[in-house]
Design an enzyme around this catalytic site. Structure first.
Site, PDB file in Angstrom:
ATOM      1  N   CYS A   2       0.818  -1.219   0.000  1.00  0.00           N
ATOM      2  CA  CYS A   2       0.000   0.000   0.000  1.00  0.00           C
ATOM      3  C   CYS A   2       0.848   1.264   0.000  1.00  0.00           C
ATOM      4  O   CYS A   2       1.934   1.292   0.574  1.00  0.00           O
ATOM      5  CB  CYS A   2      -0.878   0.046   1.241  1.00  0.00           C
ATOM      6  SG  CYS A   2      -1.925  -1.377   1.443  1.00  0.00           S
ATOM      7  N   ARG A  27       5.234   0.140  -5.789  1.00  0.00           N
ATOM      8  CA  ARG A  27       5.101  -0.635  -4.558  1.00  0.00           C
ATOM      9  C   ARG A  27       4.156  -1.817  -4.759  1.00  0.00           C
ATOM     10  O   ARG A  27       4.156  -2.745  -3.948  1.00  0.00           O
ATOM     11  CB  ARG A  27       4.551   0.256  -3.438  1.00  0.00           C
ATOM     12  CG  ARG A  27       5.463   1.403  -3.098  1.00  0.00           C
ATOM     13  CD  ARG A  27       4.747   2.425  -2.239  1.00  0.00           C
ATOM     14  NE  ARG A  27       4.498   1.941  -0.899  1.00  0.00           N
ATOM     15  CZ  ARG A  27       5.339   2.061   0.105  1.00  0.00           C
ATOM     16  NH1 ARG A  27       6.491   2.652  -0.065  1.00  0.00           N
ATOM     17  NH2 ARG A  27       5.048   1.600   1.301  1.00  0.00           N
ATOM     18  N   TRP A  72      -3.013  -2.770  -1.562  1.00  0.00           N
ATOM     19  CA  TRP A  72      -2.597  -4.132  -1.872  1.00  0.00           C
ATOM     20  C   TRP A  72      -3.344  -5.030  -0.900  1.00  0.00           C
ATOM     21  O   TRP A  72      -3.074  -5.014   0.297  1.00  0.00           O
ATOM     22  CB  TRP A  72      -1.085  -4.251  -1.699  1.00  0.00           C
ATOM     23  CG  TRP A  72      -0.540  -5.528  -2.198  1.00  0.00           C
ATOM     24  CD1 TRP A  72      -0.666  -6.033  -3.455  1.00  0.00           C
ATOM     25  CD2 TRP A  72       0.224  -6.485  -1.462  1.00  0.00           C
ATOM     26  NE1 TRP A  72      -0.023  -7.235  -3.545  1.00  0.00           N
ATOM     27  CE2 TRP A  72       0.531  -7.538  -2.334  1.00  0.00           C
ATOM     28  CE3 TRP A  72       0.681  -6.545  -0.159  1.00  0.00           C
ATOM     29  CZ2 TRP A  72       1.263  -8.641  -1.959  1.00  0.00           C
ATOM     30  CZ3 TRP A  72       1.422  -7.644   0.237  1.00  0.00           C
ATOM     31  CH2 TRP A  72       1.711  -8.682  -0.658  1.00  0.00           C
ATOM     32  N   ASN A  98      -2.109   2.484   5.776  1.00  0.00           N
ATOM     33  CA  ASN A  98      -1.136   1.496   5.329  1.00  0.00           C
ATOM     34  C   ASN A  98      -0.736   0.716   6.579  1.00  0.00           C
ATOM     35  O   ASN A  98      -0.413   1.323   7.589  1.00  0.00           O
ATOM     36  CB  ASN A  98       0.054   2.273   4.733  1.00  0.00           C
ATOM     37  CG  ASN A  98       1.164   1.379   4.278  1.00  0.00           C
ATOM     38  OD1 ASN A  98       1.033   0.159   4.293  1.00  0.00           O
ATOM     39  ND2 ASN A  98       2.252   1.989   3.855  1.00  0.00           N
ATOM     40  N   GLY A  99      -0.782  -0.608   6.540  1.00  0.00           N
ATOM     41  CA  GLY A  99      -0.435  -1.409   7.724  1.00  0.00           C
ATOM     42  C   GLY A  99      -1.559  -2.375   8.033  1.00  0.00           C
ATOM     43  O   GLY A  99      -2.426  -2.628   7.201  1.00  0.00           O
ATOM     44  N   GLU A 469      23.088 -20.292  -7.553  1.00  0.00           N
ATOM     45  CA  GLU A 469      22.513 -18.987  -7.886  1.00  0.00           C
ATOM     46  C   GLU A 469      23.168 -17.870  -7.059  1.00  0.00           C
ATOM     47  O   GLU A 469      23.434 -16.787  -7.573  1.00  0.00           O
ATOM     48  CB  GLU A 469      20.993 -19.033  -7.670  1.00  0.00           C
ATOM     49  CG  GLU A 469      20.253 -17.721  -7.873  1.00  0.00           C
ATOM     50  CD  GLU A 469      20.424 -17.092  -9.263  1.00  0.00           C
ATOM     51  OE1 GLU A 469      20.965 -17.745 -10.169  1.00  0.00           O
ATOM     52  OE2 GLU A 469      20.034 -15.915  -9.410  1.00  0.00           O
ATOM     53  N   LYS A 473      24.931 -14.743  -8.804  1.00  0.00           N
ATOM     54  CA  LYS A 473      24.567 -13.347  -8.515  1.00  0.00           C
ATOM     55  C   LYS A 473      25.801 -12.581  -8.056  1.00  0.00           C
ATOM     56  O   LYS A 473      26.053 -11.460  -8.476  1.00  0.00           O
ATOM     57  CB  LYS A 473      23.551 -13.311  -7.388  1.00  0.00           C
ATOM     58  CG  LYS A 473      22.135 -13.114  -7.497  1.00  0.00           C
ATOM     59  CD  LYS A 473      21.349 -12.455  -8.523  1.00  0.00           C
ATOM     60  CE  LYS A 473      21.584 -12.786  -9.942  1.00  0.00           C
ATOM     61  NZ  LYS A 473      20.550 -13.501 -10.646  1.00  0.00           N
ATOM     62  N   GLU A 476      28.287 -11.989 -11.046  1.00  0.00           N
ATOM     63  CA  GLU A 476      27.863 -11.133 -12.162  1.00  0.00           C
ATOM     64  C   GLU A 476      27.714  -9.665 -11.766  1.00  0.00           C
ATOM     65  O   GLU A 476      27.911  -8.794 -12.599  1.00  0.00           O
ATOM     66  CB  GLU A 476      26.603 -11.661 -12.839  1.00  0.00           C
ATOM     67  CG  GLU A 476      25.347 -11.597 -12.008  1.00  0.00           C
ATOM     68  CD  GLU A 476      24.193 -12.335 -12.651  1.00  0.00           C
ATOM     69  OE1 GLU A 476      24.298 -12.752 -13.809  1.00  0.00           O
ATOM     70  OE2 GLU A 476      23.177 -12.504 -11.970  1.00  0.00           O
ATOM     71  N   HIS A 492      36.112 -33.145  -2.082  1.00  0.00           N
ATOM     72  CA  HIS A 492      36.627 -33.848  -3.263  1.00  0.00           C
ATOM     73  C   HIS A 492      37.466 -32.929  -4.140  1.00  0.00           C
ATOM     74  O   HIS A 492      37.534 -33.124  -5.353  1.00  0.00           O
ATOM     75  CB  HIS A 492      35.463 -34.464  -4.050  1.00  0.00           C
ATOM     76  CG  HIS A 492      34.696 -35.463  -3.237  1.00  0.00           C
ATOM     77  ND1 HIS A 492      35.214 -36.682  -2.888  1.00  0.00           N
ATOM     78  CD2 HIS A 492      33.477 -35.379  -2.652  1.00  0.00           C
ATOM     79  CE1 HIS A 492      34.335 -37.336  -2.142  1.00  0.00           C
ATOM     80  NE2 HIS A 492      33.273 -36.559  -1.984  1.00  0.00           N
ATOM     81  N   LYS A 591      20.119  -8.130 -20.791  1.00  0.00           N
ATOM     82  CA  LYS A 591      18.832  -8.559 -20.241  1.00  0.00           C
ATOM     83  C   LYS A 591      18.224  -9.671 -21.074  1.00  0.00           C
ATOM     84  O   LYS A 591      17.642 -10.603 -20.535  1.00  0.00           O
ATOM     85  CB  LYS A 591      17.888  -7.352 -20.166  1.00  0.00           C
ATOM     86  CG  LYS A 591      16.659  -7.584 -19.323  1.00  0.00           C
ATOM     87  CD  LYS A 591      17.004  -7.698 -17.859  1.00  0.00           C
ATOM     88  CE  LYS A 591      15.923  -8.366 -17.059  1.00  0.00           C
ATOM     89  NZ  LYS A 591      16.421  -8.942 -15.812  1.00  0.00           N
TER      90      LYS A 591
END
Ligand code: F6R
Length: 596
Positions: A2, A27, A72, A98-99, A469, A473, A476, A492, A591
């Site tokens: 929100c 948001r 939201w 909001n909340g 991953e 991240k 890159e 190993h 991208k």
């Protein structure tokens, strides 16, 4: 999440409020609304859907004070009734919030006994009714009294048709006050108002503010009038597009609760015979590149666990040239852009081999969608940062949906199994938010990597792909050499590289491999390797085995990759920032990679 805005000044309020709401769009929201006082009368307009929908349908609203909101949904579906602002019975008080008001059910019951009729399912609606109950000529006093009975978190903006004032209040939800020339704004954050002023007052928990023709006044949680310093923020409009975040990547990482919520709403669980997932295949083959490949590796565990099907994962650049052994796999191609040349070519190849194909992609109408039999769209929203973040999370999420569909089609899951998974999925937006709330701790502990020249990421089972991953991240965007390993593999060979200068991120979630990973962490410590462990809040013993621990909220291990992914993205982000890297456009990464 929100967003709220309030305005009192000499310009017509409604257009300024709507513009501010547009700046808060990043948001995430599913409905929006505005209320103003025009010639002593409260007028409002709300709509389910986008701010554009709100604008198109909006009558001309005059008046120099007003409030606005992007909602939201948490309590009650997205709808016009549930959208803010909410009004009291007489229609003279309007509130945006909001909340979450935790004790709203009790308050609502009390108010209903007193004859109040509620128009919405929201927790927020108790607030205007409470304020009306206590109103005795001073909106500020009535708000203050109403707030005393509320438990939970809130940022509020309130107007009354009879008083030339906008009242704001803050408790555990963001609210700033922006001060212009003869006008003052309230907003969830600065981008909403940046084109009007960059003078800001950061309100503190417990603060109540009034904005009237004489300016603004602030009272603290004890009811004492206080002075808070004005700050001048060093942001420009381009930053506003980034929602005040220093990089698109950070903004996109923080958008993930909404991305998860949206993606879940948008990915139907069909089931039943004759649908996309039924057919004469005997296994699943997942094909993708880069981060999408890692999402595919997580998908292998999810599908294997939930729908009990054999799964193989292959890099798209390899798939085309690989032998095709006997069997008839369902081929799932994963690509956020939908344009990756290797993955699109693999889709064509799969069709040539007579396979049934499904694409998981974030971009509607992208090339891959024309090459497959069925498309599962993730709805993470546009991702501008070149390194994938929220699209990875949405891809992993897609695999739960695919697994449920496969499980139902193959009758390896019954309705109760499906219901249980769906219940867990619904908790994910909240858990992702809680994980994001740990960002300051991640930022602090990222310092371990600032001057390193090499790092390792280790994990087991479903968290092994997360180690891959995390390392991807890191390399890159921060250009720090990083390797991901299943933790059992360290001994190993790679242990040869572990020294006091090589930090190791150990993903140590309490599942059936937990004891084993603790053992592997011991192997690292014995060589002096500093360990940053990632565990959940129940792993009290983890600190004994590591130098630092990042705690995330608990989720059953099959769902924790979503949360671990968020931690690893933030870690890479902060390391890259500390090393002065250009995060949104890392070198040599595009991208959409449209060459093979
Ligand atoms: C990593 C990254 C790349 C992509 C890869 C595949 O952050 O962005 O590794 O994941 O190029 O891209 P898509 O998903 O568009 O096929």
């Amino acid at each position: 999440m929100c967003g709220i805005i309030g305005y009192r000044g000499q310009r017509t309020a409604a257009p300024l409020i709507v513009k501010g709401l547009q700046r808060l769009e990043y948001r995430g929201y599913d409905s929006a609304g505005v209320a103003v006082v025009e010639k002593g009368k409260l007028r409002f307009h709300k709509r389910k859907g986008s701010i554009q929908d709100l604008i198109i349908s909006m009558p001309e609203l005059g008046g120099f004070r007003g409030i606005g909101h992007t909602r939201w949904a948490t309590h009650g579906v997205p709808s016009e009734d549930n959208a803010h602002p909410h009004m009291d019975r007489s229609g003279s008080i309007a509130v945006v919030h909001n909340g979450i008001i935790e004790n709203y059910i009790d308050i609502r019951e009390e108010l209903v006994k007193e004859g109040v009729k509620f128009r919405s399912e929201t927790d927020t609606e108790v607030i205007p009714h409470l304020i009306a109950k206590y109103y005795d000529g001073s909106l500020k006093d009535a708000v203050e009294r109403a707030l005393k009975g509320l438990h939970g978190s809130f940022a509020l903006a309130v107007i009354h048709s009879d008083e030339d004032v906008v009242v704001g209040a803050r408790m555990d939800s963001p609210l700033i006050m922006a001060v212009g020339d003869g006008e003052v704004f309230l907003a969830s954050d600065m981008p909403a108002v940046l084109e009007h002023t960059n003078r800001v007052v950061y309100l503190q928990n417990g603060d109540i503010v009034t904005i009237d023709p004489d300016g603004y006044r602030i009272w603290d949680g004890k009811g004492e009038e206080v002075h808070r310093e004005e700050d001048v923020v060093d942001l420009n409009l381009e930053d506003a597009e980034k929602g005040g975040y220093s990089h698109f990547m950070l903004k996109e990482i923080f958008e993930q609760p909404y991305a998860v919520h949206k993606s879940l709403l948008g990915m139907p669980i069909n089931g039943g015979p004759g649908r996309a997932y039924t057919g004469r295949y005997d296994s699943v083959k997942i094909v993708a590149c880069g981060t999408s490949y890692h999402a595919g590796l997580v998908g292998k565990y999810i599908i294997g666990e939930l729908s009990k099907m054999p799964v193989q994962v292959e890099m798209a650049s390899e798939y085309r040239y690989s032998p095709h052994p006997k069997g008839n796999p369902l081929v799932i191609l994963v690509t956020q852009s939908g344009e990756t040349a290797d993955t699109v070519a693999a889709a064509r190849e799969a069709r040539l081999r007579g396979r049934r194909t499904i694409a998981i992609t974030n971009v509607v109408g992208s090339s891959i969608t024309r090459e497959v039999d069925h498309v599962v769209y993730t709805r993470a929203g546009i991702e501008i940062g070149v390194a994938a973040s929220k699209t990875f999370t949405a891809q992993v999420l897609a695999f739960y949906i695919v697994a449920l569909n496969l499980g139902m089609a193959g009758k390896t899951m019954n309705a109760d199994d499906v219901r249980e998974v769906k219940q867990h999925l619904r908790t994910l937006p909240r858990l992702v938010q809680k994980t994001l709330d740990t960002a300051p701790d991640i930022e602090k502990k990222a310092k371990m990597f600032k001057d390193a020249s090499s790092a390792f990421f280790i994990g087991r089972n479903i968290h092994y792909p997360l180690a891959l991953e995390g390392a991807l991240k890191m390399k890159e965007i921060s250009y720090l050499h990083a390797e991901g390993y299943p933790s059992g593999e360290l001994k190993h060979g790679p242990l040869a590289l572990i020294t006091t200068e090589t930090p190791v991120v150990a993903i140590a979630i309490r599942d059936h491999t937990y004891e084993k990973i603790l053992g592997n962490m011991g192997e690292v410590s014995a060589r002096g390797g500093p360990i940053l462990a990632i565990g959940d809040e129940r792993n009290h013993d983890l600190a004994k085995y590591s130098d630092e621990v990042l705690y995330m909220p608990y989720a059953p291990p099959i769902f924790s990759p979503i949360l671990v992914g968020v931690v690893l993205q933030l870690l890479a982000y902060y390391v890259a920032r500390d090393r002065g890297c250009e995060i949104d456009k890392p070198r040599n990464l595009a991208k959409s990679v449209t060459v093979e």
